[in-house]
Design a protein around this motif. Structure first.
Motif, short mmCIF file in Angstrom:
data_model
loop_
_atom_site.label_atom_id
_atom_site.label_comp_id
_atom_site.label_asym_id
_atom_site.label_seq_id
_atom_site.Cartn_x
_atom_site.Cartn_y
_atom_site.Cartn_z
N ASN A 37 -33.57 -16.86 19.11
CA ASN A 37 -34.65 -16.03 19.09
C ASN A 37 -34.87 -15.43 17.71
O ASN A 37 -36.00 -14.78 17.31
CB ASN A 37 -34.51 -14.93 20.17
N ALA A 38 -33.91 -14.99 17.02
CA ALA A 38 -33.80 -14.55 15.51
C ALA A 38 -34.15 -15.47 14.77
O ALA A 38 -34.48 -15.38 13.50
CB ALA A 38 -32.41 -13.74 15.25
N GLY A 39 -34.44 -16.90 15.11
CA GLY A 39 -35.00 -17.97 14.10
C GLY A 39 -34.04 -18.61 13.63
O GLY A 39 -34.01 -19.74 12.82
N ILE A 40 -32.59 -18.56 14.27
CA ILE A 40 -31.32 -19.25 13.97
C ILE A 40 -31.26 -20.44 14.64
O ILE A 40 -31.39 -20.24 15.91
CB ILE A 40 -30.35 -18.59 13.71
N ALA A 61 -24.28 -26.68 1.35
CA ALA A 61 -25.36 -27.28 0.71
C ALA A 61 -26.28 -28.13 1.56
O ALA A 61 -25.56 -29.20 2.30
CB ALA A 61 -24.74 -27.93 -0.52
N GLY A 62 -27.51 -28.15 1.38
CA GLY A 62 -28.54 -28.95 2.20
C GLY A 62 -28.83 -28.45 3.47
O GLY A 62 -29.72 -28.83 4.24
N GLY A 63 -27.98 -27.32 3.86
CA GLY A 63 -28.59 -26.55 5.16
C GLY A 63 -29.63 -25.73 5.31
O GLY A 63 -29.95 -25.45 3.81
N ARG A 64 -30.36 -25.26 6.00
CA ARG A 64 -31.63 -24.43 5.74
C ARG A 64 -31.11 -23.02 5.13
O ARG A 64 -32.11 -22.60 4.42
CB ARG A 64 -32.08 -24.14 7.01
N TYR A 65 -30.11 -22.68 5.42
CA TYR A 65 -29.61 -20.97 4.76
C TYR A 65 -28.93 -21.20 3.69
O TYR A 65 -28.35 -20.19 3.25
CB TYR A 65 -29.10 -20.23 6.00
N TYR A 66 -28.69 -22.22 3.15
CA TYR A 66 -28.04 -22.39 1.74
C TYR A 66 -28.19 -21.29 0.64
O TYR A 66 -29.50 -21.64 0.17
CB TYR A 66 -27.96 -23.79 1.34
N ARG A 67 -27.36 -20.65 0.34
CA ARG A 67 -27.31 -19.64 -0.86
C ARG A 67 -28.60 -18.72 -0.46
O ARG A 67 -29.34 -18.34 -1.51
CB ARG A 67 -27.28 -20.10 -1.97
N LEU A 68 -29.16 -18.56 0.93
CA LEU A 68 -30.42 -17.78 0.79
C LEU A 68 -30.30 -16.52 0.59
O LEU A 68 -31.43 -16.04 0.18
CB LEU A 68 -30.90 -18.00 2.28
N ASN A 69 -29.27 -15.62 0.72
CA ASN A 69 -28.91 -14.22 0.33
C ASN A 69 -29.64 -14.19 -1.26
O ASN A 69 -30.39 -13.23 -1.55
CB ASN A 69 -27.98 -13.72 0.64
N SER A 70 -29.05 -14.87 -2.00
CA SER A 70 -29.23 -14.81 -3.30
C SER A 70 -30.57 -15.29 -3.69
O SER A 70 -31.38 -14.87 -4.58
CB SER A 70 -28.14 -15.54 -4.38
#
Length: 206
Positions: free
Chosen positions: A110-113, A154-163
């Motif tokens: 539900n949080a989008g993950i 790497a290649g995942g939806r959240y890869y290095r998303l914080n930065s």
């Protein structure tokens, strides 16, 4: 006085973080290293120090190595940056070290993950099978961590998303504030070191 505290408060807050983690980890040096890692994450990303600290505290109940904790906090920060769930809450779920039920996984979904899809991938099962397993409370913590890794590799939806999020307009503002806080903390360290003995002596007489 306000100018003085602008330097000393950030340094004192970091000292509190290191002390708090040291109590949980039982290793002051490792806690210092972990605090430095968290500070760099906060400076170079959009997830704040408080959230990172809370996540690290939770994971410190599971892992002892500061590098391992920092690794997973970084992954959770990437997930937090791209969803509506804090890194602290993600850390709590991992720290439970219990099999995940459908309620917890639905919370993540539900949080989008896309947690059901990620689990299906790492377990080699269909989404329907994963949902049945979660309904029976049979999703292990290790499977959850593997799914988090897949989503943030790497290649995942959240890869290095914080930065990456720090490059947006709002993210750049958050990063700037974190960088200023880091500079203030660095400048405040020697000040706090010099006044700490004085304050300790005064406390004896109060």
């Amino acid at each position: 006085a306000s100018s003085f505290s602008a330097f000393t408060e950030p340094a004192a807050e970091l000292e509190n973080v290191a002390t708090s983690l040291g109590v949980v980890m039982g290793n002051a040096e490792a806690a210092e290293r972990l605090t430095g890692s968290l500070q760099r994450m906060a400076t170079n990303g959009v997830v704040g120090m408080d959230d990172l600290h809370a996540s690290a505290r939770a994971l410190s109940n599971v892992f002892q190595d500061d590098a391992v904790i920092a690794h997973y906090v970084g992954r959770l920060a990437d997930l937090a940056a791209g969803s509506k769930i804090p890194a602290a809450r993600l850390g709590e779920l991992v720290a439970r070290m219990e099999d995940m039920g459908k309620a917890e996984l639905t919370e993540l979904s539900n949080a989008g993950i896309p947690i059901f899809e990620a689990l299906a991938s790492v377990l080699g099962k269909s989404r329907e099978a994963v949902e049945k397993m979660s309904g029976a409370g049979k999703i292990s913590c290790s499977a959850l961590l593997a799914a988090f890794e897949e989503l943030t590799d790497a290649g995942g939806r959240y890869y290095r998303l914080n930065s990456e999020m720090s490059n947006t307009t709002s993210g750049s503002w958050d990063t700037l504030k974190a960088s200023i806080t880091e500079c203030m903390a660095a400048l405040g360290d020697p000040i706090n070191d010099s006044i700490r003995p004085v304050l300790q002596d005064l406390a004896v007489w109060v």
